[in-house]
Design a protein around this motif. Structure first.
Motif, short mmCIF file in Angstrom:
data_model
loop_
_atom_site.label_atom_id
_atom_site.label_comp_id
_atom_site.label_asym_id
_atom_site.label_seq_id
_atom_site.Cartn_x
_atom_site.Cartn_y
_atom_site.Cartn_z
N VAL A 143 0.85 -1.19 0.00
CA VAL A 143 0.00 0.00 0.00
C VAL A 143 0.88 1.25 0.00
O VAL A 143 1.81 1.36 0.80
N ILE A 144 0.58 2.17 -0.90
CA ILE A 144 1.32 3.44 -1.01
C ILE A 144 0.39 4.56 -0.56
O ILE A 144 -0.67 4.76 -1.15
N VAL A 145 0.76 5.27 0.50
CA VAL A 145 -0.14 6.28 1.09
C VAL A 145 0.54 7.64 1.23
O VAL A 145 0.09 8.48 2.02
N ASP A 146 1.59 7.90 0.49
CA ASP A 146 2.33 9.15 0.61
C ASP A 146 1.45 10.36 0.29
O ASP A 146 0.50 10.28 -0.49
N ASP A 147 1.81 11.48 0.91
CA ASP A 147 1.21 12.79 0.59
C ASP A 147 -0.31 12.79 0.74
O ASP A 147 -1.06 13.05 -0.22
N ASN A 148 -0.75 12.50 1.94
CA ASN A 148 -2.16 12.64 2.33
C ASN A 148 -2.22 13.41 3.65
O ASN A 148 -1.34 13.24 4.49
N PRO A 149 -3.23 14.26 3.84
CA PRO A 149 -3.32 15.05 5.08
C PRO A 149 -3.94 14.25 6.23
O PRO A 149 -5.04 14.55 6.70
N TRP A 150 -3.24 13.26 6.71
CA TRP A 150 -3.76 12.35 7.72
C TRP A 150 -4.09 13.06 9.03
O TRP A 150 -3.32 13.89 9.50
N HIS A 151 -5.23 12.68 9.62
CA HIS A 151 -5.55 13.06 11.00
C HIS A 151 -5.26 11.84 11.87
O HIS A 151 -5.92 10.81 11.76
N CYS A 152 -4.27 11.95 12.72
CA CYS A 152 -3.81 10.81 13.50
C CYS A 152 -4.68 10.65 14.75
O CYS A 152 -4.61 11.46 15.68
N ASP A 153 -5.49 9.61 14.73
CA ASP A 153 -6.39 9.34 15.85
C ASP A 153 -6.42 7.85 16.13
O ASP A 153 -5.60 7.08 15.60
N CYS A 154 -7.37 7.43 16.97
CA CYS A 154 -7.45 6.03 17.37
C CYS A 154 -7.69 5.11 16.17
O CYS A 154 -7.04 4.06 16.04
N ALA A 155 -8.63 5.48 15.28
CA ALA A 155 -8.96 4.63 14.14
C ALA A 155 -7.75 4.43 13.24
O ALA A 155 -7.48 3.31 12.77
N LEU A 156 -6.99 5.49 12.98
CA LEU A 156 -5.80 5.37 12.13
C LEU A 156 -4.75 4.50 12.81
O LEU A 156 -4.07 3.71 12.16
N GLN A 157 -4.61 4.65 14.12
CA GLN A 157 -3.64 3.83 14.85
C GLN A 157 -3.99 2.35 14.75
O GLN A 157 -3.12 1.50 14.58
N GLN A 158 -5.28 2.04 14.81
CA GLN A 158 -5.70 0.65 14.67
C GLN A 158 -5.49 0.17 13.24
O GLN A 158 -5.11 -0.99 13.01
N ALA A 159 -5.77 1.04 12.25
CA ALA A 159 -5.58 0.66 10.85
C ALA A 159 -4.10 0.41 10.55
O ALA A 159 -3.76 -0.55 9.85
#
Length: 260
Positions: A143-159
């Motif tokens: 998976v390539i996920v470069d250059d996205n404005p991620w909001h780092c929260d619980c759901a992203l941590q689990q993903a």
């Protein structure tokens, strides 16, 4: 020229034409199967179809894709969402390119049905801020996920936790915003705080503050009620004291003098 020679002279070109048509049908998919604005070519090595829809001004994923698609290029479009089961039925899909689009979120079933065969998933250069905690859970692809404005929260941590086999992709997730302000613009893997417990603690604190506020309100009302009743009682007592005493009747005075 005999009748046999005449028949052979006409049948051989027809046979060659028929063979050509059969080969064209096998090597190229029919025009009705290929989405509008896309180019579909059969890949003889992968035994499937390469579908290229790059720079086609698409705003959504084409609904009718060839079922034997092995490579799907949707890059450089204006696609804003990936619906659940958008690629369901493409059981041969190996590579999916969604880079340079306007995707903002990813649901749990965004890649449902292609987990077993997908090898490369390019989501770079989108507007992805959040994903469902199980969006990548069953994927085995790179998976390539470069250059996205991620909001780092619980759901992203689990993903990210579900992408243990994809450490390179996880390392490229940068926090544009975060539950922890000191983590903004930093790699997400440097976050050593359990954001899920942090959210739970924040909720517990909010509930505690709310309960304390209600308790303080009840106590204040009780105190006010008691003081108000005391004040009313005091006023009523003063009123009773201010009333004149009851005068004696004349016949009662005569009775008293007679007794004396």
């Amino acid at each position: 020229m005999t009748l046999l020679d005449l028949w052979l002279s006409r049948s051989i070109p027809m046979c060659l034409l028929l063979q050509s048509l059969v080969l064209m049908a096998l090597c190229f998919p029919s025009a009705s199967m290929c989405p509008k604005g896309c180019i579909c070519q059969r890949d003889p090595h992968l035994h499937g179809i390469n579908v290229t829809c790059s720079q086609s001004r698409l705003k959504e994923i084409p609904p009718s894709l060839p079922v034997d698609t092995v490579l799907l290029r949707l890059d450089h479009n204006q696609i804003g969402a990936v619906p659940d089961q958008a690629f369901h039925g493409l059981r041969l899909l190996r590579e999916l390119n969604l880079s340079y689009n306007a995707v903002e979120t990813l649901g749990e079933g965004a890649f449902s049905g292609i987990e077993a065969t997908l090898q490369v998933l390019d989501l770079s250069h989108n507007r992805i801020t959040s994903v469902h905690k199980d969006a990548f859970a069953r994927l085995k692809a790179r998976v390539i996920v470069d250059d996205n404005p991620w909001h780092c929260d619980c759901a992203l941590q689990q993903a990210i936790g579900g992408m243990a086999h994809n450490h390179e992709a996880a390392a490229r997730v940068l926090c544009r915003s975060s539950e922890l302000h000191d983590q903004e613009e930093r790699p997400f893997l440097t976050v050593d705080t359990d954001l899920c417990n942090l959210a739970k603690r924040t909720t517990d604190y909010a509930m505690l503050v709310t309960m304390f506020g209600w308790f303080a309100m009840v106590i204040s009302y009780v105190v006010y009620y008691v003081r108000q009743n005391q004040e009313d009682a005091r006023r009523h007592l003063e009123y009773l004291k201010s009333l004149p005493s009851k005068p004696k009747k004349p016949d009662e005075a005569d009775d008293i003098s007679t007794v004396v």
